[in-house]
Design an enzyme around this catalytic site. Sequence first.
Site, PDB file in Angstrom:
ATOM      1  N   TYR A  52      -7.461  -5.579  13.700  1.00 33.51           N
ATOM      2  CA  TYR A  52      -8.367  -6.722  13.521  1.00 33.51           C
ATOM      3  C   TYR A  52      -8.384  -7.645  14.739  1.00 33.51           C
ATOM      4  CZ  TYR A  52      -8.040  -5.509   8.501  1.00 33.51           C
ATOM      5  OH  TYR A  52      -8.048  -4.880   7.292  1.00 33.51           O
ATOM      6  N   HIS A 110      -2.293   2.222   8.826  1.00 34.73           N
ATOM      7  CA  HIS A 110      -3.679   1.822   8.531  1.00 34.73           C
ATOM      8  C   HIS A 110      -4.547   2.976   8.054  1.00 34.73           C
ATOM      9  CE1 HIS A 110      -6.809  -1.459   9.772  1.00 34.73           C
ATOM     10  NE2 HIS A 110      -7.055  -0.942   8.593  1.00 34.73           N
TER      11      HIS A 110
END
Length: 285
Positions: A52, A110
């Site tokens: 992010y 992730h």
Amino acid sequence: MTILNETYTLSNGVEIPKLGLGTWFIDDDKTAQAVRDAVVIGYRNIDTAQAYGNERGVGEGVRTAGVPRSELFVSTKLAAEIKDYDQAVAAIDGSLTAMGLEYVDLMLVHSPQPWDDFRGGDYAEGNRQAWRALEEAHKAGKLRSIGVSNFLQEDLENILQAATVVPHVNQLLAHVGNTPGELIAYCGGKGILVEAYSPIAHGQMLKNADVRAMAEEYGVSVPQLCIRYTLQLGTVSLPKTANPEHMRSNAAVDFVISEADMAALRGLKAQDYGEHSEFPVYSGK
């Protein structure tokens, strides 16, 4: 907004708030304020990721939120491209340094594949190596709990072959219109808590006439209905916003969807993510 006070208990006894703040798409220079705003409203669960690009901002927000660090549950994610033990070890420490925190409450792998090969090649050994690094950081106290994201059953089975710690969490794309019921049930059978990201389908549910009609019946907004749905599935719900009014509204979900309506929502198929379909998790692979 009692949901902000409710928690699940992970298999290792760690408590995790049922409703969290997702920070995907929040710029790093705006993230600290978003975290502080969320904490004032009552949020205690903050979710970020290396991918992010805002771990620094999240860490600043956590450190300056005005509540004890122990009251906050902070999650981040090991970059999907890291499928190597040494790189994973370095990246775990990198997240802690970037955030300025001594520990994080949850760290996830992730994705079982790098984003440019999502649902593609065989990364079984690389995932086991990354998992070993998370297990060691967990044992060392750097990570209070560890888990995975976007892992299918076969990906989990691969991890479990060599794991000394069963993943505490699997964070999945789960929302009205896309309910991976079998995978949620499998995780439940293994003691793995599911977290639902994009519970409003990256905003696409706002356009769905059936969902809008049901929300009107309950006297709630579409996001509130969608968030409540994921909570009643038994998952952690992680709506993402930097808008304090949206944060408040997202937490005003103290109503109950009937069993009949839950069944109707489970059966709904709506997986058109429009312009967002370019992202691997929405690509339909």
